[in-house]
Every structure is written in structure tokens, then in C-alpha cells.
Design an enzyme around this catalytic site. Structure first.
Site, mmCIF file in Angstrom:
data_model
loop_
_atom_site.group_PDB
_atom_site.id
_atom_site.type_symbol
_atom_site.label_atom_id
_atom_site.label_comp_id
_atom_site.label_asym_id
_atom_site.label_seq_id
_atom_site.Cartn_x
_atom_site.Cartn_y
_atom_site.Cartn_z
ATOM 1 N N LYS A 1 -29.372 -2.918 -40.751
ATOM 2 C CA LYS A 1 -29.631 -4.324 -40.189
ATOM 3 C C LYS A 1 -29.201 -5.200 -41.378
ATOM 4 O O LYS A 1 -28.400 -6.250 -40.639
ATOM 5 C CB LYS A 1 -30.934 -4.304 -39.626
ATOM 6 C CG LYS A 1 -31.185 -4.068 -38.246
ATOM 7 C CD LYS A 1 -32.527 -4.368 -37.685
ATOM 8 C CE LYS A 1 -32.770 -3.886 -36.270
ATOM 9 N NZ LYS A 1 -33.977 -4.559 -35.798
ATOM 10 N N ASP B 1 -32.791 -9.829 -31.753
ATOM 11 C CA ASP B 1 -34.326 -9.569 -31.934
ATOM 12 C C ASP B 1 -35.247 -10.984 -31.760
ATOM 13 O O ASP B 1 -36.191 -10.904 -30.797
ATOM 14 C CB ASP B 1 -34.716 -9.131 -33.216
ATOM 15 C CG ASP B 1 -34.222 -7.304 -33.249
ATOM 16 O OD1 ASP B 1 -34.171 -6.807 -32.156
ATOM 17 O OD2 ASP B 1 -33.789 -7.056 -34.448
#
Ligand code: ATR
Length: 283
Positions: free
Chosen positions: A71, A107
């Protein structure tokens, strides 16, 4: 659509990535909307990451999610990174557009959307967050954009919490951030919302993060962990009369935002939610 048109290719990039629930959720959405697409697991070793990204477009990949451990490191390898993803320092969604790799972060947005779906509004609330890793960063930056009254962060490694709080202050100078050196110093009795953004609770022998005496009625308690569905943390909170939520809703909403970025279609929430629930029951 031509009869022989190749299905679009999507997936989740990670290492290891075999436990992901994303394939079930996204495949169900594609199938439901009649989009010819397959969602796969792209398990790519660190030494193969560059080649994977270089070849993604040529292989016909239209988009992918990014999970552990890529990520953060993928940011420097993309052609474009959205302002939100740059702020958080993490990308969980890549769209391949005309051969270019574009990175986004859904997210934090997913977390806020799940709070909203539960009728929880962070505006003017006193919020305590435990953890200062990647998940915590996404949650804290999105909460900071929701104008809380105070956001206090505690982490086992105190320097990481201090670093996160410094970073938050730099970008949101008008919000009150506080770094707490202990769970006690978070002042949970005076808080409206408490969030576990650590991985503690995933294993059955994990320690109890917050003692029972800190929970109180009126406190909304969110655990980013969703497997198990009910951690000791949530069980204790419920026992003290708190409203609670686990991280499955955040997983659902981040997936819905990713789906919309890739396809431009409104994601079918109920279908994706049902697929997630079926997948987790089997896991
Ligand atoms: P993620 O992407 O899930 O946030 P991460 O970046 O590795 O993963 O962060 C893990 C978080 O869980 C960190 O806040 C970590 O605390 P440290 O920074 O002190 O390592 C926290 N964590 C993991 N195991 C823990 C434990 N046994 N007790 C307390 N915190 C723990």
C-alpha cells in the site's frame, strides 16, 4: 458488447493475498450488473512488483486493489496519485487508464461512509484512536476532515503516534489533536467514539486493549478488525452498554468506492454485502 470480447481483468495485489475477501465482493457486483469481468488474486512477490506494474496494462488489467505489503511502497511507482492517497501515504485502489496507473485511497472514505450508515457523525465529537499504523492513518486523516472536537491517538510505539499526530497537525491546524502516552491518558470516559485501529484482537490470545472500566454507555466503539466478528474489545464494550461495529462495513464501503472508480457504475451495496458475509462465513 461483442460476443468474443475479452472480459475485463481486475484483482487484488498483495503478498500473501490468498485470504482476501475482495474477490467474492467484487465478482458478485460484476456478475449482478452483467459486466463481463473477472476479479482475481494477484499474489506478487516483492522482487516481481516492478514487472507486474509495467506489464499490467499490456496484460489487460483494468484495475486492482492493493493490500499488504504494497500500500505504501506502490506510491512512487504510479503515474498519478490522488491528493487523498498522497496525504495518507497509501494507495488501496489502482485504475489503469490508457496505459497509465492511477492510485487512490478509499479506506478512510469507506470508514466514514460506514460511520454515516450507522448514524454516527464525527463532527464536534471527542474521538480516541488506538494504533498508528497504515489503517490508523487512513482513519485519522478522514476523521480530521470531519471536524471532530478532539482526536486523541495512543499507540504501543509512542514515537509512531507522535509522528502521526505531528503530521495531522501540519495538515489540519484548526483541529485539536492529542498524543496519549497510555490508554489511560486517552481519557476514554470523556470520549464519544473509540476506535481500535490496531491488529490486536485478530488472534484469540491477543491482549485486552482497553480495560472494562474505561467503557461507558454513550460511547460508540468501532473495531477495524472483522475476523473474528466480535473481538474481546467489542464484547467488553457491548457488556458495558456501548453501541459497536466491526470493520466489515469499512471493508464493504472501501470496496464500493473502488468499484465505482474502476467502472463508473453505482456499486450494488446489498449484493456486495451479501457476498462478503457469505465469504467470511466460509473463511
Ligand atoms: P495496518 O495496516 O493494519 O495498520 P500496521 O501498519 O502494521 O498495519 O500497524 C499495526 C498497528 O497495530 C500498529 O499500531 C501496531 O502498534 P506498534 O506501532 O506499536 O507496532 C499495532 N499493534 C500490533 N500488535 C500489537 C500489540 N500486540 N499490542 C499493541 N499494538 C499492536
Amino acid at each position: 458488447m461483442e460476443a468474443h470480447e475479452t472480459p475485463a481483468l481486475y484483482g487484488v495485489l498483495g503478498y500473501p493475498a490468498s485470504h482476501s475477501l475482495s474477490p467474492a465482493m467484487h465478482q458478485a457486483a460484476f456478475d449482478h450488473l452483467g459486466i463481463r469481468a473477472g476479479y482475481h488474486i494477484f499474489e506478487v512477490r516483492p522482487d516481481e512488483l516492478n514487472a507486474f506494474l509495467t506489464d499490467a496494462s499490456a496484460r489487460g488489467i483494468s484495475g486492482f486493489n492493493v493490500t499488504i505489503p504494497y500500500k505504501e511502497q506502490i506510491i512512487s511507482l504510479l503515474d498519478y496519485v490522488s491528493p487523498d492517497a498522497r496525504l495518507v501515504g497509501a494507495v488501496n485502489t489502482v485504475k489503469v487508464r490508457s496505459g497509465r496507473l492511477e492510485g487512490f485511497s478509499t479506506d478512510g472514505q469507506g470508514f466514514i461512509a460506514d460511520l454515516a450508515a450507522r448514524g454516527v457523525d464525527p463532527v464536534k465529537k471527542k474521538i480516541c484512536v488506538i494504533g498508528a499504523g497504515g489503517a490508523s492513518r487512513s482513519v485519522c486523516f478522514s476523521l480530521a476532515q470531519s471536524a471532530p472536537r478532539e482526536l486523541a491517538v495512543f499507540n504501543r510505539d509512542i514515537r509512531k503516534a507522535a509522528h502521526l499526530v505531528d503530521h495531522l497537525r501540519e495538515h489540519f491546524p484548526s483541529i485539536a489533536f492529542r498524543q496519549a502516552d497510555s490508554v489511560d491518558a486517552l481519557d476514554i470516559p470523556g470520549a464519544d467514539i473509540l476506535i481500535n485501529a490496531t491488529s490486536v484482537g485478530m488472534k484469540s490470545d491477543d491482549p485486552q486493549l482497553v480495560e472494562e472500566r474505561f467503557f461507558h454507555e454513550g460511547l460508540f466503539v468501532y473495531d477495524l478488525v472483522y475476523a473474528p466478528a466480535r473481538t474481546k474489545f467489542l464484547e467488553t464494550a457491548e457488556g458495558k452498554g456501548c453501541r459497536t461495529a466491526n470493520g466489515l462495513g469499512m471493508l464493504l464501503f472501501q470496496g464500493m468506492f473502488s468499484f465505482e472508480i474502476w467502472t463508473g457504475h453505482k456499486p450494488p451495496k446489498e449484493i456486495m454485502e451479501a457476498a462478503l458475509n457469505r465469504a467470511i462465513a466460509k473463511a
